[in-house]
Motif scaffolding. Structure first.
Motif, PDB file in Angstrom:
ATOM      1  N   LEU A 278     -32.714  -0.330  19.448  1.00 11.37           N
ATOM      2  CA  LEU A 278     -33.278  -1.543  18.861  1.00 11.37           C
ATOM      3  C   LEU A 278     -34.636  -1.856  19.470  1.00 11.37           C
ATOM      4  CD1 LEU A 278     -32.974  -4.166  17.115  1.00 11.37           C
ATOM      5  CD2 LEU A 278     -31.805  -5.187  19.069  1.00 11.37           C
TER       6      LEU A 278
ATOM      7  N   ALA B 160     -35.471  -1.332  -0.362  1.00  9.11           N
ATOM      8  CA  ALA B 160     -35.084  -2.339  -1.355  1.00  9.11           C
ATOM      9  C   ALA B 160     -36.253  -3.239  -1.747  1.00  9.11           C
ATOM     10  CB  ALA B 160     -33.944  -3.204  -0.812  1.00  9.11           C
ATOM     11  N   MET B 161     -37.325  -3.176  -0.981  1.00 10.53           N
ATOM     12  CA  MET B 161     -38.504  -4.003  -1.304  1.00 10.53           C
ATOM     13  C   MET B 161     -39.639  -3.089  -1.780  1.00 10.53           C
ATOM     14  SD  MET B 161     -37.923  -7.395   0.246  1.00 10.53           S
ATOM     15  CE  MET B 161     -37.572  -7.843   1.923  1.00 10.53           C
TER      16      MET B 161
ATOM     17  N   LEU C 130     -32.685  -4.836  11.507  1.00  9.99           N
ATOM     18  CA  LEU C 130     -32.379  -5.568  12.740  1.00  9.99           C
ATOM     19  C   LEU C 130     -33.614  -5.755  13.618  1.00  9.99           C
ATOM     20  CD1 LEU C 130     -28.892  -4.005  13.551  1.00  9.99           C
ATOM     21  CD2 LEU C 130     -29.353  -6.331  12.752  1.00  9.99           C
TER      22      LEU C 130
ATOM     23  N   TYR D 235     -26.866 -16.135   7.806  1.00  4.86           N
ATOM     24  CA  TYR D 235     -27.872 -15.062   7.706  1.00  4.86           C
ATOM     25  C   TYR D 235     -27.322 -13.770   8.292  1.00  4.86           C
ATOM     26  CZ  TYR D 235     -30.439 -12.845  11.574  1.00  4.86           C
ATOM     27  OH  TYR D 235     -30.819 -11.998  12.573  1.00  4.86           O
TER      28      TYR D 235
ATOM     29  N   HIS E 246     -26.931 -10.148   6.232  1.00  6.31           N
ATOM     30  CA  HIS E 246     -27.553  -8.891   6.653  1.00  6.31           C
ATOM     31  C   HIS E 246     -26.512  -7.851   7.087  1.00  6.31           C
ATOM     32  CE1 HIS E 246     -32.033 -10.258   7.272  1.00  6.31           C
ATOM     33  NE2 HIS E 246     -31.573 -10.506   6.076  1.00  6.31           N
TER      34      HIS E 246
ATOM     35  N   LEU F  13     -25.077  -5.817   4.192  1.00  5.51           N
ATOM     36  CA  LEU F  13     -25.979  -4.961   3.408  1.00  5.51           C
ATOM     37  C   LEU F  13     -25.526  -3.492   3.386  1.00  5.51           C
ATOM     38  CD1 LEU F  13     -29.444  -6.379   4.573  1.00  5.51           C
ATOM     39  CD2 LEU F  13     -28.573  -6.422   2.224  1.00  5.51           C
TER      40      LEU F  13
ATOM     41  N   ALA G  44     -27.061  -0.819   4.023  1.00  2.79           N
ATOM     42  CA  ALA G  44     -27.520  -0.049   5.177  1.00  2.79           C
ATOM     43  C   ALA G  44     -26.737  -0.377   6.444  1.00  2.79           C
ATOM     44  CB  ALA G  44     -29.007  -0.311   5.418  1.00  2.79           C
ATOM     45  N   MET G  45     -25.965  -1.471   6.418  1.00  6.16           N
ATOM     46  CA  MET G  45     -25.161  -1.842   7.590  1.00  6.16           C
ATOM     47  C   MET G  45     -23.685  -1.623   7.273  1.00  6.16           C
ATOM     48  SD  MET G  45     -27.392  -3.901   9.851  1.00  6.16           S
ATOM     49  CE  MET G  45     -28.370  -5.345   9.513  1.00  6.16           C
TER      50      MET G  45
ATOM     51  N   GLU H  13     -30.382  -6.341  -3.391  1.00  7.29           N
ATOM     52  CA  GLU H  13     -30.637  -6.108  -1.975  1.00  7.29           C
ATOM     53  C   GLU H  13     -31.858  -6.855  -1.460  1.00  7.29           C
ATOM     54  OE1 GLU H  13     -29.800  -1.746  -1.551  1.00  7.29           O
ATOM     55  OE2 GLU H  13     -30.600  -2.183   0.444  1.00  7.29           O
ATOM     56  N   ALA H  14     -32.947  -6.806  -2.222  1.00  4.12           N
ATOM     57  CA  ALA H  14     -34.170  -7.485  -1.763  1.00  4.12           C
ATOM     58  C   ALA H  14     -33.913  -8.973  -1.597  1.00  4.12           C
ATOM     59  CB  ALA H  14     -35.307  -7.239  -2.753  1.00  4.12           C
TER      60      ALA H  14
ATOM     61  N   ILE I  14     -31.832  -9.590   1.581  1.00  2.00           N
ATOM     62  CA  ILE I  14     -32.621  -9.468   2.816  1.00  2.00           C
ATOM     63  C   ILE I  14     -33.464 -10.729   3.005  1.00  2.00           C
ATOM     64  CG2 ILE I  14     -34.480  -8.199   3.975  1.00  2.00           C
ATOM     65  CD1 ILE I  14     -33.444  -5.674   2.414  1.00  2.00           C
ATOM     66  N   LEU I  15     -34.137 -11.156   1.928  1.00  2.38           N
ATOM     67  CA  LEU I  15     -35.027 -12.315   2.025  1.00  2.38           C
ATOM     68  C   LEU I  15     -34.247 -13.622   2.192  1.00  2.38           C
ATOM     69  CD1 LEU I  15     -37.707 -11.296  -0.621  1.00  2.38           C
ATOM     70  CD2 LEU I  15     -37.988 -11.365   1.863  1.00  2.38           C
TER      71      LEU I  15
ATOM     72  N   ASP J 114     -33.443 -13.702   5.839  1.00  2.00           N
ATOM     73  CA  ASP J 114     -34.668 -14.044   6.570  1.00  2.00           C
ATOM     74  C   ASP J 114     -34.978 -15.538   6.450  1.00  2.00           C
ATOM     75  OD1 ASP J 114     -34.936 -11.357   7.117  1.00  2.00           O
ATOM     76  OD2 ASP J 114     -36.525 -10.998   5.652  1.00  2.00           O
TER      77      ASP J 114
ATOM     78  N   ILE K 196     -27.949  -9.772  17.730  1.00  2.00           N
ATOM     79  CA  ILE K 196     -28.527  -8.564  17.126  1.00  2.00           C
ATOM     80  C   ILE K 196     -28.216  -7.335  17.983  1.00  2.00           C
ATOM     81  CG2 ILE K 196     -30.675  -7.431  16.431  1.00  2.00           C
ATOM     82  CD1 ILE K 196     -31.741 -10.249  15.693  1.00  2.00           C
ATOM     83  N   ALA K 197     -28.251  -7.490  19.305  1.00  2.00           N
ATOM     84  CA  ALA K 197     -27.844  -6.392  20.187  1.00  2.00           C
ATOM     85  C   ALA K 197     -26.397  -6.005  19.891  1.00  2.00           C
ATOM     86  CB  ALA K 197     -28.002  -6.801  21.653  1.00  2.00           C
TER      87      ALA K 197
ATOM     88  N   GLN L  50     -24.742  -6.332  17.036  1.00  2.00           N
ATOM     89  CA  GLN L  50     -24.649  -5.616  15.765  1.00  2.00           C
ATOM     90  C   GLN L  50     -25.137  -4.167  15.911  1.00  2.00           C
ATOM     91  OE1 GLN L  50     -23.161  -6.034  13.079  1.00  2.00           O
ATOM     92  NE2 GLN L  50     -24.195  -4.884  11.467  1.00  2.00           N
ATOM     93  N   MET L  51     -26.210  -3.959  16.690  1.00  2.72           N
ATOM     94  CA  MET L  51     -26.694  -2.597  16.937  1.00  2.72           C
ATOM     95  C   MET L  51     -25.620  -1.778  17.647  1.00  2.72           C
ATOM     96  SD  MET L  51     -29.722  -1.540  15.859  1.00  2.72           S
ATOM     97  CE  MET L  51     -30.514  -0.279  16.866  1.00  2.72           C
TER      98      MET L  51
ATOM     99  N   ILE M 257     -22.782  -0.846  15.241  1.00  2.70           N
ATOM    100  CA  ILE M 257     -23.115   0.286  14.373  1.00  2.70           C
ATOM    101  C   ILE M 257     -23.069   1.594  15.166  1.00  2.70           C
ATOM    102  CG2 ILE M 257     -24.966   1.364  13.027  1.00  2.70           C
ATOM    103  CD1 ILE M 257     -25.894  -1.523  12.311  1.00  2.70           C
TER     104      ILE M 257
END
Lengths: 296, 296
Positions: free
Chosen positions: A32, A88-89, A112, B79, B83, B86, B88-89, B107-108, B111-112, B115, B156-157, B159-160, B163
């Motif tokens: 990350l 996706a964007m 992430l 949020y 995410h 998604l 990708a996750m 998807e877009a 993501i937004l 965010d 976020i750590a 979630q990383m 995965i």
């Protein structure tokens, strides 16, 4: 005679050193952190943090006082690039002269890393050692302004409109609004943060706000122009992509030459807005001209 | 006898009303706002905002004082779900009993929307009308704490790591650290925000911090257990997915029965940490028990 190149070099070095220091946490040698470092420390123009610092200097503030805000703004800008580049964007492969984050790493890491940069920006903005309460109030206002500019009424709204507009022709008003949201809002917030933290008076902040609005739009028009006639090697990203995607751009809607004169006119208005300021505003003056003259 | 169900109902109604009010901006009838509204107003447990409010009440604070922080915490949680779901996750199709955001929209937009919710949380946290400077300092500290919990050293750590750990067996220590980051950090920040805004003394905040750490882990273990033996109709999401993905979970690493007794033991420790508090802590006591007894 003011030397913009050495001014930009010294500010960029300061910003890069500070950004690098923030990321230098020995416990964070993870994938990350690699993805965050990869995108944040790529060769960016650092326009937003430089504007933040330059605005502080105009009103008599010190670079050190605004360095955290400047770095936070660059983090938010970088997060937006990482997410905009996702498949996706905009599905872009090259950014700042290197493979985009999701290409160099993977999509999950890119999502992430963007999330982490956005969050880290607010962590940085709230990490100030407060000597008095009124300073704390200033920082809260700045956090609020930056969040507003980056959020659903600002940058993110702009990106949504950008995606939605790929299938239809926009009016000039709609295109201007799109750019005001997508690029303008964060540039305005950068100037506001610097001027406000630097101790600017309300009338000074207002004049700088007009400057910011004008150069924000000029910057985007120049970006559109560079996508037509720029050099991909200098830009660090592909050109001709707007046309390929049938994107609404200034060159597409009003032609290349008219776009150039419009950008020039905006810079003239920006310079007028900061005319009353003394020579401390020379960096902002030079940056306004640089925005339309740049080739990257 | 304290009635948890009506307590939760009344707090949830308060939170939902406030969240809905924040999103009710007539200028925002866009696809982005629809996606935000869709995910945020889905039928969530509202655990984090309820914990925030309950922690404030324990130290004598009022619900109104912490409602903004409570709503911001729910936005950050939502949020993270958008995410995480998604493609990708975790690539999940169902969440809170409905199609996930990227399935219902695209998807877009997902993501937004994520965010935007993260950004809006910080906008909300900084939108406080400050009557005095020391209160501004408290809010800055809370913003910093929440950003830390949600960021590259927290959620976020986690979630990383989650995965990355799908391909190998974790030790019990690694699994506990993963959960402390992914779920625990934001739960601890919720309790901290409530206790701090409610005017709690440092020793009270510390005791509540121990409570938060214990129930955070118990909550995650119970989540793992429900993924084995829960009812998808009640949960509003699929079960058996952890096993399918060979995820490291407590039931997988220590067996179902041992996982249950471990969760029970954590709740007992949590209750011990808040034993010195008076009856105002009854909601937190009931919530600790609810966390391991719940079936959704």
């Amino acid at each position: 005679m003011f030397d913009l190149e050495s001014y930009l070099d010294s500010k960029r070095m300061l910003i890069n050193t500070h950004l690098d220091k923030i990321l230098q946490n020995p416990s964070n040698s993870s994938r990350l952190m690699e993805a965050i470092h990869y995108s944040l420390m790529a060769n960016g123009k650092r326009l937003r943090p430089v504007l933040c610092i330059a605005a502080a200097e105009v009103v008599g503030g010190q670079t050190e006082e605004v360095l955290k805000a400047a770095c936070a703004l660059e983090m938010i800008h970088t997060y937006s690039l990482i997410h905009d580049d996702l498949p996706a964007m905009d599905d872009d492969d090259v950014r700042r002269g290197k493979p985009t984050c999701h290409i160099a790493f993977d999509e999950a890491s890119a999502i992430l890393a963007g999330d982490a940069l956005l969050t880290l920006a607010f962590q940085l903005l709230s990490a100030v050692e407060i000597s008095n309460g009124s300073q704390a109030v200033t920082w809260l206002r700045i956090i609020h302004r930056i969040a507003d500019a980056a959020g659903y009424r600002g940058m993110i709204a702009g990106q949504m409109k950008d995606i939605a507009s790929e299938t239809r022709l926009l009016s000039m008003e709609e295109l201007e609004e799109l750019h005001a949201l997508k690029t303008g809002a964060l540039i305005e917030a950068s100037i506001y943060s610097g001027a406000s933290l630097g101790g600017g008076r309300q009338e000074q902040i207002d004049q700088l706000g007009i400057y910011a609005k004008k150069i924000g739009l000029a910057f985007q028009i120049k970006d559109d122009i560079l996508n037509v006639e720029g050099d991909p090697a200098l830009l660090g990203k592909a050109v001709g992509t707007d046309k390929m995607r049938q994107k609404n751009t200034y060159p597409y809607l009003m032609g290349l030459e008219k776009s150039k004169s419009f950008a020039e006119a905006l810079v003239t208005s920006a310079l007028q807005a900061i005319e009353p300021f003394n020579r401390r505003a020379d960096p902002l003056r030079a940056i306004a001209n640089y925005i339309v003259q740049r080739n990257r």
